[in-house]
Design a protein around this motif. Structure first.
Motif, PDB file in Angstrom:
ATOM      1  N   ASN A  41      -5.950   0.908  11.676  1.00  0.00           N
ATOM      2  CA  ASN A  41      -5.984   0.181  12.947  1.00  0.00           C
ATOM      3  C   ASN A  41      -6.673   1.063  13.980  1.00  0.00           C
ATOM      4  N   ARG A  42      -7.769   0.590  14.538  1.00  0.00           N
ATOM      5  CA  ARG A  42      -8.574   1.337  15.498  1.00  0.00           C
ATOM      6  C   ARG A  42      -9.014   2.662  14.867  1.00  0.00           C
ATOM      7  N   ASN A  43      -8.602   3.793  15.423  1.00  0.00           N
ATOM      8  CA  ASN A  43      -9.009   5.078  14.836  1.00  0.00           C
ATOM      9  C   ASN A  43      -7.837   5.788  14.167  1.00  0.00           C
ATOM     10  N   VAL A  44      -6.865   5.005  13.695  1.00  0.00           N
ATOM     11  CA  VAL A  44      -5.698   5.547  12.993  1.00  0.00           C
ATOM     12  C   VAL A  44      -5.629   4.974  11.587  1.00  0.00           C
ATOM     13  N   VAL A  45      -5.483   5.850  10.594  1.00  0.00           N
ATOM     14  CA  VAL A  45      -5.266   5.445   9.207  1.00  0.00           C
ATOM     15  C   VAL A  45      -3.898   5.963   8.775  1.00  0.00           C
ATOM     16  N   ALA A  46      -3.050   5.063   8.328  1.00  0.00           N
ATOM     17  CA  ALA A  46      -1.706   5.449   7.886  1.00  0.00           C
ATOM     18  C   ALA A  46      -1.707   5.735   6.389  1.00  0.00           C
ATOM     19  N   LEU A  47      -1.022   6.802   6.009  1.00  0.00           N
ATOM     20  CA  LEU A  47      -0.872   7.179   4.603  1.00  0.00           C
ATOM     21  C   LEU A  47       0.600   7.369   4.281  1.00  0.00           C
ATOM     22  N   GLY A  48       0.946   7.188   3.032  1.00  0.00           N
ATOM     23  CA  GLY A  48       2.321   7.418   2.610  1.00  0.00           C
ATOM     24  C   GLY A  48       3.273   6.403   3.212  1.00  0.00           C
ATOM     25  N   LEU A  49       4.469   6.854   3.562  1.00  0.00           N
ATOM     26  CA  LEU A  49       5.497   5.963   4.071  1.00  0.00           C
ATOM     27  C   LEU A  49       5.103   5.295   5.373  1.00  0.00           C
ATOM     28  N   ALA A  50       4.214   5.902   6.129  1.00  0.00           N
ATOM     29  CA  ALA A  50       3.745   5.283   7.372  1.00  0.00           C
ATOM     30  C   ALA A  50       2.947   4.018   7.094  1.00  0.00           C
ATOM     31  N   ALA A  51       2.339   3.931   5.904  1.00  0.00           N
ATOM     32  CA  ALA A  51       1.537   2.759   5.538  1.00  0.00           C
ATOM     33  C   ALA A  51       2.372   1.671   4.895  1.00  0.00           C
ATOM     34  N   GLY A  52       3.472   2.049   4.285  1.00  0.00           N
ATOM     35  CA  GLY A  52       4.323   1.078   3.617  1.00  0.00           C
ATOM     36  C   GLY A  52       5.113   1.746   2.508  1.00  0.00           C
ATOM     37  N   PHE A  53       6.035   0.975   1.919  1.00  0.00           N
ATOM     38  CA  PHE A  53       6.885   1.538   0.883  1.00  0.00           C
ATOM     39  C   PHE A  53       7.255   0.446  -0.104  1.00  0.00           C
ATOM     40  N   LEU A  54       7.073   0.735  -1.388  1.00  0.00           N
ATOM     41  CA  LEU A  54       7.385  -0.233  -2.434  1.00  0.00           C
ATOM     42  C   LEU A  54       8.368   0.320  -3.456  1.00  0.00           C
ATOM     43  N   GLU A  55       9.234   1.200  -3.035  1.00  0.00           N
ATOM     44  CA  GLU A  55      10.288   1.842  -3.828  1.00  0.00           C
ATOM     45  C   GLU A  55       9.745   2.588  -5.044  1.00  0.00           C
ATOM     46  N   PRO A  56      10.513   3.559  -5.566  1.00  0.00           N
ATOM     47  CA  PRO A  56       9.954   4.505  -6.557  1.00  0.00           C
ATOM     48  C   PRO A  56      10.086   4.092  -8.016  1.00  0.00           C
ATOM     49  N   LEU A  57      10.318   2.829  -8.307  1.00  0.00           N
ATOM     50  CA  LEU A  57      10.627   2.401  -9.669  1.00  0.00           C
ATOM     51  C   LEU A  57       9.566   2.799 -10.686  1.00  0.00           C
ATOM     52  N   GLU A  58       8.292   2.675 -10.351  1.00  0.00           N
ATOM     53  CA  GLU A  58       7.219   3.055 -11.275  1.00  0.00           C
ATOM     54  C   GLU A  58       6.407   4.244 -10.754  1.00  0.00           C
ATOM     55  N   SER A  59       7.022   5.040  -9.876  1.00  0.00           N
ATOM     56  CA  SER A  59       6.412   6.300  -9.416  1.00  0.00           C
ATOM     57  C   SER A  59       5.033   6.104  -8.795  1.00  0.00           C
ATOM     58  N   THR A  60       4.904   5.097  -7.940  1.00  0.00           N
ATOM     59  CA  THR A  60       3.591   4.769  -7.378  1.00  0.00           C
ATOM     60  C   THR A  60       3.357   5.345  -5.982  1.00  0.00           C
ATOM     61  N   SER A  61       4.365   5.954  -5.370  1.00  0.00           N
ATOM     62  CA  SER A  61       4.233   6.384  -3.970  1.00  0.00           C
ATOM     63  C   SER A  61       3.107   7.401  -3.790  1.00  0.00           C
ATOM     64  N   ILE A  62       3.077   8.423  -4.629  1.00  0.00           N
ATOM     65  CA  ILE A  62       2.035   9.446  -4.487  1.00  0.00           C
ATOM     66  C   ILE A  62       0.674   8.866  -4.865  1.00  0.00           C
ATOM     67  N   TYR A  63       0.659   7.971  -5.859  1.00  0.00           N
ATOM     68  CA  TYR A  63      -0.607   7.320  -6.190  1.00  0.00           C
ATOM     69  C   TYR A  63      -1.192   6.607  -4.975  1.00  0.00           C
ATOM     70  N   MET A  64      -0.356   5.911  -4.207  1.00  0.00           N
ATOM     71  CA  MET A  64      -0.870   5.161  -3.072  1.00  0.00           C
ATOM     72  C   MET A  64      -1.358   6.080  -1.956  1.00  0.00           C
ATOM     73  N   ILE A  65      -0.755   7.269  -1.827  1.00  0.00           N
ATOM     74  CA  ILE A  65      -1.301   8.277  -0.903  1.00  0.00           C
ATOM     75  C   ILE A  65      -2.690   8.699  -1.379  1.00  0.00           C
ATOM     76  N   GLN A  66      -2.761   9.057  -2.655  1.00  0.00           N
ATOM     77  CA  GLN A  66      -4.029   9.490  -3.250  1.00  0.00           C
ATOM     78  C   GLN A  66      -5.093   8.415  -3.123  1.00  0.00           C
ATOM     79  N   SER A  67      -4.722   7.176  -3.416  1.00  0.00           N
ATOM     80  CA  SER A  67      -5.670   6.078  -3.346  1.00  0.00           C
ATOM     81  C   SER A  67      -6.149   5.851  -1.920  1.00  0.00           C
ATOM     82  N   GLY A  68      -5.234   5.955  -0.948  1.00  0.00           N
ATOM     83  CA  GLY A  68      -5.618   5.795   0.451  1.00  0.00           C
ATOM     84  C   GLY A  68      -6.589   6.864   0.904  1.00  0.00           C
ATOM     85  N   ILE A  69      -6.360   8.088   0.462  1.00  0.00           N
ATOM     86  CA  ILE A  69      -7.265   9.193   0.801  1.00  0.00           C
ATOM     87  C   ILE A  69      -8.645   8.950   0.192  1.00  0.00           C
TER      88      ILE A  69
END
Length: 505
Positions: A328-356
């Protein structure tokens, strides 16, 4: 000519997300711009055992970090998949293993032949035909071998990691600071917005320091200090599909060799994770507060530990979902600031990596082209929604009716695309991956079968294989997998020989 290059990047928050971003930017952008990270030790992070998916190896490769260095610095172990216990029925157990299943023939995936063979009574459980799902419960592990034929299962072993999240952040901090990232200690007291367009101009710390930047990365966790509190981006709640909203985490003493897999055991109102590290075991109970109290959830967790707890349990509250815009504008959210889909399939770090990776691919200039922003957000939403549906599958595809929680999950409505996936697979075992979604066909197949979605039929081209050859084909694939697993070393022995931990605190 106006110079529109990004010259100053400011990262709000440390932890795994902040230091992953800092390390990647330092490596890729080099000296093209300054990188400043602001965090406060007073806020701190929860040092839990963290599980990942195989994609993290690509991130480490980008940074030039090999497995030995990574595992030794994070007290890590290796992960071949996730074992799910009691999900479809009490007493059930299956492993979602990384990598391939069996041996595909022509245009047809192996599982299509398996369906027919299973109906004919000449096939074992699907898990018997994947090197990961056979090796994991036997405690075996090795990376891909380079001295075997390319079509050998030993040449293509997909794996991920378990590691201490606190040690990982510390490791990445050292990496980033050695490459010029500047860390500022302090709490953010105020976010200054530009009056003309509402872009973030600077962060004001409690110390009075003003930190200006061109591009701001929000890694402030659930608070979303920039993306939400300052820019009021909005949040799409999906807790009606993923109802768990609490977690309790605690480490415990190791009581045996670390298993090369994560364990996810269904509980009356959620599930419990077990993540083995070299120096301890990470545990947590994810649950729905509408069906279980915090005290009850804590009691369930503490009653199901392998060893004595190490410290007091740490409680977390969350809402599953995603920001309406990750950028949004000049801010990019990563990790929990971008959203959370619980750790059932260990995707949290993947989504940080993917966002980067997505941000580096679409790296902007200071005019922040809305075309880039829109594309980034569209891809982020696609990724979240496909992962969201994969997680919903675990909860919804169950036969359990022993508690109100599981009754709710079993009978709830689900997203239309997930419903289509299930109906198509139940009909003839077919699955068609949607573009570049994260989870591959073998992942969806293993979980649907593990959750007792058994296809009624199979692809008609399977019948081109003569009936008398089918049993032999299944036996041959199973034998090759077993022979390869026999040749693999024990997981603990591999770690002891190659990458024992440097830190155990």
């Amino acid at each position: 000519m106006t110079d529109l290059r990004i010259k100053h990047i400011v990262i709000a928050g440390g932890g795994t997300a902040g230091w992953m971003a800092a390390a990647a930017f330092a490596k890729v952008l080099g000296g093209d711009c300054t990188i400043r990270l602001v965090e406060s030790e007073e806020i701190g992070t929860v040092r839990v055992g963290e599980g990942t998916v195989p994609h993290l190896k690509l991130f480490n490769d980008l940074l030039g970090i090999d497995d030995v260095e990574f595992i030794r610095n994070t007290s890590g172990t290796f992960k071949l998949g996730v074992q799910f216990n009691d999900w479809a029925r009490l007493g059930d157990s299956y492993i979602h293993g990384f990598g391939s299943i069996g041996h595909d023939i022509s245009l047809l995936p192996f599982h299509q032949f398996w369906i027919k063979a299973r109906q004919r009574g000449v096939a074992e459980d699907i898990g018997a035909y994947s090197i990961n799902t056979v090796a994991a419960p036997r405690g075996k592990f090795m990376p891909s071998a380079t001295d075997v034929p390319k079509d050998s299962p030993l040449a293509n072993i997909a794996y991920a990691y378990h590691f201490d999240a606190g040690l990982y952040a510390r490791f990445l901090r050292r990496y980033a600071e050695q490459r010029g990232v500047r860390r500022s200690e302090g709490k953010i007291a105020r976010v200054e917005l530009r009056p003309d367009d509402g872009f973030v101009a600077a962060l004001h710390l409690e110390s009075g320091e003003r930190i200006a930047g061109d591009l701001f990365i929000d890694c402030s966790g659930f608070r979303g200090l920039l993306i939400e509190q300052a820019l009021h981006t909005g949040f799409d709640d999906c807790s009606h599909w993923l109802p768990c909203d609490r977690a309790i985490a605690v480490g415990c003493e190791r009581t045996g060799p670390p298993t090369p897999y994560t364990r996810a055991t269904a509980r009356p109102a959620g599930w419990q994770w077990r993540i083995p590290l070299q120096h301890r075991t990470g545990n947590g109970h994810v649950y729905c507060s509408a069906h279980m109290s915090d005290d009850e959830a804590t009691a369930v967790l503490l009653a199901n530990l392998d060893g004595a707890p190490l410290g007091e349990p740490h409680r977390l509250r969350f809402t599953t979902g995603m920001r309406k815009q990750a950028w949004n504008r000049n801010v990019v959210a990563l990790g929990l600031a971008a959203g959370f889909l619980e750790p059932l399939e260990s995707t949290s770090i993947y989504m940080i990596q993917s966002g980067i990776a997505r941000l580096l691919e679409m790296f902007p200039q200071r005019d922040f082209s809305p075309v880039l922003v829109d594309r980034y957000n569209a891809r982020s939403r696609f990724e979240y929604e496909r992962i969201r549906d994969f997680l919903i599958l675990h909860y919804h595809a169950t036969e359990r009716d022993d508690t109100p929680f599981w009754n709710t999950c079993r009978t709830m409505s689900i997203p239309a695309q997930l419903d289509e996936y299930i109906r198509l697979f139940r009909d003839s075992g077919r699955f068609y991956r949607d573009g570049e979604e994260m989870f591959s066909t073998p992942s969806w197949v293993q979980v649907m079968l593990g959750q007792r979605i058994m296809p009624r039929g199979y692809h008609p081209l399977v019948d081109q294989m003569p009936e008398h050859d089918l049993a032999g084909f299944m036996a041959s694939v199973g034998q090759v997998v077993n022979t390869c697993v026999e040749a693999m070393p024990m997981h603990q022995a591999f770690i002891d020989r190659v990458c024992p931990a440097m830190e155990t605190a």
